[in-house]
Scaffold this active site. Sequence first.
Site, PDB file in Angstrom:
ATOM      1  N   LYS A  61      79.038  19.555   5.632  1.00  0.00           N
ATOM      2  CA  LYS A  61      78.107  20.650   5.306  1.00  0.00           C
ATOM      3  C   LYS A  61      77.228  21.037   6.490  1.00  0.00           C
ATOM      4  CE  LYS A  61      78.149  19.884   0.348  1.00  0.00           C
ATOM      5  NZ  LYS A  61      78.764  18.526   0.307  1.00  0.00           N
ATOM      6  N   TYR A 111      73.399  23.311  -5.379  1.00  0.00           N
ATOM      7  CA  TYR A 111      74.684  23.672  -4.764  1.00  0.00           C
ATOM      8  C   TYR A 111      75.409  24.727  -5.600  1.00  0.00           C
ATOM      9  CZ  TYR A 111      73.822  19.936  -1.478  1.00  0.00           C
ATOM     10  OH  TYR A 111      73.269  19.167  -0.474  1.00  0.00           O
ATOM     11  N   GLU A 126      67.769  21.165  -0.243  1.00  0.00           N
ATOM     12  CA  GLU A 126      69.195  21.090   0.106  1.00  0.00           C
ATOM     13  C   GLU A 126      69.904  22.252  -0.553  1.00  0.00           C
ATOM     14  OE1 GLU A 126      71.413  17.475  -0.724  1.00  0.00           O
ATOM     15  OE2 GLU A 126      69.799  16.221   0.055  1.00  0.00           O
ATOM     16  N   ASN A 142      64.976  10.713  -3.291  1.00  0.00           N
ATOM     17  CA  ASN A 142      65.975  11.781  -3.258  1.00  0.00           C
ATOM     18  C   ASN A 142      66.930  11.605  -4.421  1.00  0.00           C
ATOM     19  OD1 ASN A 142      67.526  13.995  -1.757  1.00  0.00           O
ATOM     20  ND2 ASN A 142      69.103  12.426  -2.088  1.00  0.00           N
ATOM     21  N   GLU A 143      67.013  12.635  -5.242  1.00  0.00           N
ATOM     22  CA  GLU A 143      68.013  12.714  -6.306  1.00  0.00           C
ATOM     23  C   GLU A 143      68.101  11.466  -7.171  1.00  0.00           C
ATOM     24  OE1 GLU A 143      71.721  14.370  -5.090  1.00  0.00           O
ATOM     25  OE2 GLU A 143      70.754  16.264  -4.618  1.00  0.00           O
ATOM     26  N   ASN A 149      67.430  20.235  -4.730  1.00  0.00           N
ATOM     27  CA  ASN A 149      68.714  20.187  -4.032  1.00  0.00           C
ATOM     28  C   ASN A 149      69.709  20.897  -4.935  1.00  0.00           C
ATOM     29  OD1 ASN A 149      67.415  18.553  -2.221  1.00  0.00           O
ATOM     30  ND2 ASN A 149      68.585  16.696  -2.667  1.00  0.00           N
ATOM     31  N   ASP A 202      75.511   9.210  -0.247  1.00  0.00           N
ATOM     32  CA  ASP A 202      76.536   9.951   0.498  1.00  0.00           C
ATOM     33  C   ASP A 202      76.329   9.881   2.014  1.00  0.00           C
ATOM     34  OD1 ASP A 202      78.708  11.702   0.846  1.00  0.00           O
ATOM     35  OD2 ASP A 202      77.376  13.448   0.852  1.00  0.00           O
ATOM     36  N   TYR A 233      79.124  22.724  -5.831  1.00  0.00           N
ATOM     37  CA  TYR A 233      79.419  21.793  -6.933  1.00  0.00           C
ATOM     38  C   TYR A 233      79.394  22.534  -8.280  1.00  0.00           C
ATOM     39  CZ  TYR A 233      78.772  18.130  -3.464  1.00  0.00           C
ATOM     40  OH  TYR A 233      78.893  17.326  -2.346  1.00  0.00           O
ATOM     41  N   TRP A 264      71.447  22.069   3.867  1.00  0.00           N
ATOM     42  CA  TRP A 264      72.116  20.779   3.991  1.00  0.00           C
ATOM     43  C   TRP A 264      73.434  20.991   4.706  1.00  0.00           C
ATOM     44  CZ3 TRP A 264      70.286  16.122   3.660  1.00  0.00           C
ATOM     45  CH2 TRP A 264      71.171  15.037   3.615  1.00  0.00           C
TER      46      TRP A 264
HETATM   47  C1  GCB Z   1      73.067  15.732  -2.237  1.00  0.00           C
HETATM   48  C2  GCB Z   1      72.522  14.520  -1.573  1.00  0.00           C
HETATM   49  C3  GCB Z   1      73.061  14.343  -0.172  1.00  0.00           C
HETATM   50  C4  GCB Z   1      74.544  14.660  -0.142  1.00  0.00           C
HETATM   51  C5  GCB Z   1      74.742  16.092  -0.582  1.00  0.00           C
HETATM   52  C6  GCB Z   1      76.215  16.509  -0.627  1.00  0.00           C
HETATM   53  O1  GCB Z   1      72.532  16.281  -3.131  1.00  0.00           O
HETATM   54  O2  GCB Z   1      71.124  14.484  -1.561  1.00  0.00           O
HETATM   55  O3  GCB Z   1      72.825  13.025   0.237  1.00  0.00           O
HETATM   56  O4  GCB Z   1      75.111  14.445   1.115  1.00  0.00           O
HETATM   57  O5  GCB Z   1      74.240  16.258  -1.860  1.00  0.00           O
HETATM   58  O6  GCB Z   1      76.703  17.036   0.342  1.00  0.00           O
HETATM   59  O7  GCB Z   1      76.863  16.251  -1.641  1.00  0.00           O
END
Ligand code: GCB
Length: 604
Positions: free
Chosen positions: A574, A473, A510, A416-417, A471, A163, A477, A555
């Site tokens: 974000k 959300y 994040e 990462n992820e 990470n 991303d 999400y 993030w």
């Molecule tokens: C994540 C990723 C990051 C993205 C973020 C998002 O988990 O590590 O690279 O930019 O989510 O904003 O979706």
Amino acid sequence: MLYPRSTMTRSVQSLDGTWKFKPLKYLEEFDPLKPLEDFFYIAVPASFNDQLVDNDLRFFAGHYVYERTLDLPAVKEGQRLVLRFGAICHEAWVYINGEEVCHNKGGFLPFEVEIQSQVKAGRNRLTILANNLLNFSTLPVGNLEEISDEDGHVTYRLDENFDFFNYAGIIRPVKLYTTSKTYLDDMTITSDVNGENALLSMDFKISGPYDQILVEVFNEANDRVSDVEYRGEIDQDQVRLEIPVTYVRLWEPMDPYLYEVKVSLFKDNQLLDEYFEPYGIRTVEVKDHKFLLNGKPFYFKGFGKHEDSYINGRGFNQAVNVFDLHMMKKMGANSFRTSHYPYAEEMMYLADRLGFVVIDEVPAVGLFTNFAADLKSDGPNTWDQMQTMSAHEDAIRRLIERDKNHASVVMWSIANEAATHQDGAKEYFEPLFALTRACDAQKRPVTIVSIGLASAAKDQAMGMADVICLNRYFGWYNYPGDLKEAEQAMEGELEEWVERFPGKPVIYTEYGADAVPGLHSIYQIPFTEEYQIHMIKMMSKVMDSKDYVVGEQVWNFADFETKVGVTRVQGNKKGAFSRNREPKMLAFWLEERWKSIPHFGYKA
Ligand code: GCB
């Protein structure tokens, strides 16, 4: 690999400036023997994408050429001339006067080559062929399509598997430096702190004949606080020396103290090489749910970032780096993660100087194939498809070699992820955790940053990490707009992690929500500045209630450019700041929160 510095025996020349640049329609157009024709003028260092004001070139995927002249004096007898690139994204071949002198793969780490026997006195032509292509064998990972026409010419379509926008080109400084034939090739410093004193151990890698090494340590007032000399009939390329420092002043987050280590190499009493390295003395340990710096429980406050700014793209921009760190300091933050690739060396030295704590990440992002299919649990297995192992090992070795002496670096992140919930993740990451631990003389903690889909029950890699980095959300999400459900889900998940891995501390590396600057609502509506705060406030409340959560990195620090898509509004929004570094309401909320949280002893 040492950072280039001017000393009594070394001189450094910058090759930054305006270069010629040409995107190639087909690779076959490239002829290193001929000077470039039909070119643009372009700034180095910077990504090429946003400089040329052309839609096709901005989104160009393929090969491109950079060229400039090198006007040089004759290289002195007994001297080395080294050409060094801070980073070229992502693969590069370097030519001098039409002859290839080196090749590098991996866009975010430095590489260098000796060129004294390739250059002549006077005018030389320096040509770089590079490409921005990423596939299932590179880091980061990209979805690459090769399209052949009737004549066999290949063009490319690239879809980032991550991303952020695939900014590319010569993104970091280019330097030419000299050393004598006897030179310090590398130095690794570790320290053992015992009460008021410390013992520094230094491993030197030296090339060429010498018979004496002098190592001196200076404090910030430039007083020599310690020295050790090693003499004799020596012609060894590896030497280990120990230096005591008494009444040591430690490097602390937001209260940094840097000694300077000076190394001099002699032969027959003649100085052949001299080099300086700033060095902060501090300890790092993970124990009983705590992240201890200098023996004290540290709390991470800060952001995941990107190297991303207008026009420069991912190009080196030290003014932006300085601004960002000063802004973070003003907000009471103390840390950041180099998401999702190693940052410029100059940024790492800046973090040492300003007292920031850094989670240093390799460019292992996108190790997850068929994300959409995975959500329906019918995707192909990532680990059957990935061929990134050798790029991954290379990135880990080179990152640690570059950043091992930085006091600011307190933990390595090896991905990462990644799809750590799929079978094969353990087998893939086990040797990489081992490699990281073997490469780092300071034995810092190692982590892997977890994606939401890899729940505590399914994850196959976190057991090998020292710190659980999540990470998450919740409210974005997951359960968008429903913060009550989101809060319960977050609580439940956290408990599962600590039950499965008792003793390991947790850092949220994040969490955040997109907010379009200037969009407001009195209701809980995603994309408004208010909702960004509501969501982060809810997650902060849960974090505050758990002693084992030892850090929070929102993030993102600032909005940043991504590939286009219907979930992105001119990039990822974000940020606590706009891409242009104007604050959203969140920035003030975070400042209030972080100023009330101490760097040490929070929740203790
Ligand atoms: C994540 C990723 C990051 C993205 C973020 C998002 O988990 O590590 O690279 O930019 O989510 O904003 O979706």
